[in-house]
Structures are given as structure tokens and as C-alpha cells.
Design a protein around this motif. Structure first.
Motif, PDB file in Angstrom:
ATOM      1  N   UNK A 199       7.331 -35.981  44.789  1.00 53.38           N
ATOM      2  CA  UNK A 199       6.597 -34.874  45.380  1.00 53.38           C
ATOM      3  C   UNK A 199       7.158 -33.555  44.860  1.00 53.38           C
ATOM      4  N   UNK A 200       6.261 -32.626  44.516  1.00 50.07           N
ATOM      5  CA  UNK A 200       6.647 -31.256  44.162  1.00 50.07           C
ATOM      6  C   UNK A 200       5.888 -30.309  45.081  1.00 50.07           C
ATOM      7  N   UNK A 201       6.405 -29.099  45.236  1.00 48.06           N
ATOM      8  CA  UNK A 201       5.817 -28.128  46.160  1.00 48.06           C
ATOM      9  C   UNK A 201       5.585 -26.802  45.435  1.00 48.06           C
ATOM     10  N   UNK A 202       4.347 -26.301  45.511  1.00 48.05           N
ATOM     11  CA  UNK A 202       3.995 -24.998  44.944  1.00 48.05           C
ATOM     12  C   UNK A 202       3.667 -24.064  46.096  1.00 48.05           C
ATOM     13  N   UNK A 203       4.641 -23.287  46.511  1.00 46.58           N
ATOM     14  CA  UNK A 203       4.451 -22.349  47.617  1.00 46.58           C
ATOM     15  C   UNK A 203       5.309 -21.124  47.338  1.00 46.58           C
ATOM     16  N   UNK A 204       4.740 -19.943  47.522  1.00 47.11           N
ATOM     17  CA  UNK A 204       5.468 -18.706  47.244  1.00 47.11           C
ATOM     18  C   UNK A 204       6.460 -18.346  48.337  1.00 47.11           C
ATOM     19  N   UNK A 205       6.352 -18.956  49.496  1.00 44.08           N
ATOM     20  CA  UNK A 205       7.236 -18.652  50.612  1.00 44.08           C
ATOM     21  C   UNK A 205       8.420 -19.620  50.603  1.00 44.08           C
ATOM     22  N   UNK A 241       3.273 -31.188  34.084  1.00 45.04           N
ATOM     23  CA  UNK A 241       3.099 -32.192  33.032  1.00 45.04           C
ATOM     24  C   UNK A 241       4.431 -32.828  32.680  1.00 45.04           C
ATOM     25  N   UNK A 242       5.485 -32.028  32.657  1.00 41.15           N
ATOM     26  CA  UNK A 242       6.825 -32.529  32.351  1.00 41.15           C
ATOM     27  C   UNK A 242       7.377 -33.382  33.500  1.00 41.15           C
ATOM     28  N   UNK A 243       7.218 -32.915  34.732  1.00 42.86           N
ATOM     29  CA  UNK A 243       7.800 -33.604  35.893  1.00 42.86           C
ATOM     30  C   UNK A 243       7.005 -34.832  36.331  1.00 42.86           C
ATOM     31  N   UNK A 244       5.690 -34.754  36.187  1.00 43.46           N
ATOM     32  CA  UNK A 244       4.799 -35.842  36.583  1.00 43.46           C
ATOM     33  C   UNK A 244       4.969 -36.283  38.044  1.00 43.46           C
ATOM     34  N   UNK A 245       4.896 -35.334  39.001  1.00 47.62           N
ATOM     35  CA  UNK A 245       4.977 -35.765  40.401  1.00 47.62           C
ATOM     36  C   UNK A 245       3.714 -36.525  40.777  1.00 47.62           C
ATOM     37  N   UNK A 246       3.839 -37.464  41.673  1.00 48.66           N
ATOM     38  CA  UNK A 246       2.659 -38.184  42.164  1.00 48.66           C
ATOM     39  C   UNK A 246       1.846 -37.285  43.095  1.00 48.66           C
ATOM     40  N   UNK A 270       9.043 -21.584  53.979  1.00 52.27           N
ATOM     41  CA  UNK A 270       8.111 -22.693  54.208  1.00 52.27           C
ATOM     42  C   UNK A 270       8.406 -23.844  53.262  1.00 52.27           C
ATOM     43  N   UNK A 271       8.684 -23.500  52.006  1.00 53.10           N
ATOM     44  CA  UNK A 271       8.966 -24.528  51.003  1.00 53.10           C
ATOM     45  C   UNK A 271      10.202 -25.339  51.395  1.00 53.10           C
ATOM     46  N   UNK A 272      11.249 -24.651  51.835  1.00 56.68           N
ATOM     47  CA  UNK A 272      12.479 -25.338  52.238  1.00 56.68           C
ATOM     48  C   UNK A 272      12.237 -26.233  53.448  1.00 56.68           C
ATOM     49  N   UNK A 273      11.456 -25.743  54.399  1.00 58.57           N
ATOM     50  CA  UNK A 273      11.143 -26.537  55.593  1.00 58.57           C
ATOM     51  C   UNK A 273      10.367 -27.795  55.216  1.00 58.57           C
ATOM     52  N   UNK A 274       9.396 -27.653  54.322  1.00 59.18           N
ATOM     53  CA  UNK A 274       8.618 -28.807  53.879  1.00 59.18           C
ATOM     54  C   UNK A 274       9.497 -29.779  53.097  1.00 59.18           C
ATOM     55  N   UNK A 275      10.336 -29.261  52.215  1.00 56.56           N
ATOM     56  CA  UNK A 275      11.257 -30.124  51.465  1.00 56.56           C
ATOM     57  C   UNK A 275      12.124 -30.934  52.413  1.00 56.56           C
ATOM     58  N   UNK A 276      12.669 -30.269  53.433  1.00 56.79           N
ATOM     59  CA  UNK A 276      13.534 -30.951  54.389  1.00 56.79           C
ATOM     60  C   UNK A 276      12.763 -32.049  55.128  1.00 56.79           C
ATOM     61  N   UNK A 277      11.535 -31.751  55.540  1.00 60.73           N
ATOM     62  CA  UNK A 277      10.720 -32.747  56.242  1.00 60.73           C
ATOM     63  C   UNK A 277      10.454 -33.958  55.360  1.00 60.73           C
ATOM     64  N   UNK A 278      10.143 -33.710  54.106  1.00 60.14           N
ATOM     65  CA  UNK A 278       9.819 -34.798  53.189  1.00 60.14           C
ATOM     66  C   UNK A 278      11.047 -35.628  52.832  1.00 60.14           C
ATOM     67  N   UNK A 279      12.207 -34.990  52.727  1.00 58.70           N
ATOM     68  CA  UNK A 279      13.420 -35.711  52.375  1.00 58.70           C
ATOM     69  C   UNK A 279      13.854 -36.673  53.476  1.00 58.70           C
ATOM     70  N   UNK A 280      13.332 -36.481  54.675  1.00 62.36           N
ATOM     71  CA  UNK A 280      13.650 -37.382  55.784  1.00 62.36           C
ATOM     72  C   UNK A 280      12.877 -38.693  55.683  1.00 62.36           C
ATOM     73  N   UNK A 281      11.847 -38.720  54.837  1.00 62.03           N
ATOM     74  CA  UNK A 281      11.043 -39.928  54.683  1.00 62.03           C
ATOM     75  C   UNK A 281      11.641 -40.858  53.637  1.00 62.03           C
ATOM     76  N   UNK A 282      11.710 -42.129  53.959  1.00 62.65           N
ATOM     77  CA  UNK A 282      12.233 -43.072  52.974  1.00 62.65           C
ATOM     78  C   UNK A 282      11.190 -43.302  51.894  1.00 62.65           C
ATOM     79  N   UNK A 283      11.663 -43.470  50.679  1.00 59.85           N
ATOM     80  CA  UNK A 283      10.766 -43.729  49.559  1.00 59.85           C
ATOM     81  C   UNK A 283      10.087 -42.499  49.012  1.00 59.85           C
ATOM     82  N   UNK A 284      10.563 -41.310  49.389  1.00 57.14           N
ATOM     83  CA  UNK A 284      10.003 -40.056  48.883  1.00 57.14           C
ATOM     84  C   UNK A 284      11.101 -39.291  48.160  1.00 57.14           C
ATOM     85  N   UNK A 285      10.822 -38.891  46.935  1.00 54.23           N
ATOM     86  CA  UNK A 285      11.756 -38.074  46.150  1.00 54.23           C
ATOM     87  C   UNK A 285      11.143 -36.699  45.960  1.00 54.23           C
ATOM     88  N   UNK A 286      11.790 -35.685  46.522  1.00 54.70           N
ATOM     89  CA  UNK A 286      11.312 -34.314  46.402  1.00 54.70           C
ATOM     90  C   UNK A 286      11.930 -33.700  45.158  1.00 54.70           C
TER      91      UNK A 286
END
Length: 161
Positions: free
Chosen positions: A6-12, A65-70, A15-31
Motif C-alpha cells: 500500500x502507498x499513500x498520496x496525501x498532502x497532509x 511504476x517503480x514501487x508497484x503498490x497493489x 493524515x498520512x501518518x495516521x493512515x500509515x499507522x492504521x494500516x501497519x496494524x493489519x497483518x499482511x499489509x506492507x505500507x
């Protein structure tokens, strides 16, 4: 369970850090973090910021294109034309990357529908319970969409009329 990137495109940054933290709590997700830090000396604080003049749509596409996030979370703001151009470019160059929109109360339903018509696979409010971000990643990864029932009704009305 296969890992979902997962990658995040947000100017804030907050918000980006909060979303990253939420996603990192999920198993099987690489932020994927610090995703824009090596583009022409742009500081990491400006990661994937398609709305700032510092990073062009082309730079974002090149990095994705380089990172290829799902899954790519993209902040949808009032510049819908820019987001739609980004969505169209992503569909052409990175069809394996699925986009989820991040919205706030200023975004109108018409803008969301337009972005969905241009390739976004779902939509969540920044204020959504963090649990739903994890669920949305899983659902979209399986090839489904993530929209509210109300939004689905509006989309169906457009299709049928």
C-alpha cells in the motif's frame, strides 16, 4: 495470506501518518513509506504529493511504476481534474495498482462519482474508523469495490438512467 503493498498520496502529513499507522496494524499489509524521498531531492515530508507543485503527476506515476503498490490511497480534493488525470495515467501505466480515494466533507458526491468513473476502486472519508481502511484494502485487493450503500445507489441510478 499474501502481503498487500500500500502507498499513500496525501498532502497532509498528519493524515498520512495516521493512515500509515492504521494500516501497519493489519497483518499482511506492507505500507510503502518515504516513497518520494529520492525524487530530485524532494524531502520525505512531501511523499507522493500530487497536489503540490513540488511533485508533478509524471513524478508520481514514475514512482508508482517503480514501487508497484497493489493499493494506492489518493487524497481527493477540490482539484478533480488533476486527480482524474492522475487516475487515467495510473490506469494506463500501472493497471495492477488499484486506487482508493480519501475524501473529506468538502468533496461533493459528483466529484467522487467522476473519480470512480475514471478508475478509482473505492472511497473512504479521512474520518472513517481505522478498521475500515484495513477492510477496504482487503476488499479492493480481491477485485471488489468499496463505496457506501448510498453511493452505490447513486451510481446505479446513473447506470440505469
Amino acid at each position: 495470506m499474501q502481503t498487500v503493498t500500500v502507498a499513500i498520496a496525501d498532502t497532509d502529513a498528519g493524515r498520512r501518518a495516521k493512515l500509515e499507522q492504521s494500516l501497519q496494524e493489519g497483518s499482511g499489509i506492507e505500507v510503502l513509506t518515504d516513497v518520494m524521498s529520492d525524487l530530485d531531492g524532494i524531502p520525505a515530508a512531501h511523499e507522493l504529493e500530487p497536489h503540490k507543485n513540488l511533485v508533478s503527476t509524471e513524478d508520481v506515476i514514475a514512482r508508482i511504476t517503480q514501487l508497484k503498490p497493489r493499493i494506492l490511497f489518493v487524497n481527493l480534493d477540490l482539484s478533480i481534474e488533476r486527480e482524474c488525470a492522475l487516475l487515467e495515467a495510473l490506469q494506463r501505466t500501472c493497471p495492477e495498482t488499484l486506487v482508493l480515494l480519501l475524501t473529506d466533507k468538502s468533496v461533493q458526491e459528483e466529484q467522487i462519482i467522476q473519480a470512480l468513473a475514471n478508475g478509482a476502486r473505492g472511497c473512504l472519508s479521512h474520518e472513517t474508523d481505522p478498521l475500515y481502511f484495513l477492510k477496504a484494502v482487503r476488499v479492493v485487493d480481491r477485485g471488489e469495490i468499496w463505496v457506501t450503500r448510498q453511493m452505490l445507489g447513486k451510481i446505479m441510478d446513473r447506470v440505469l438512467h
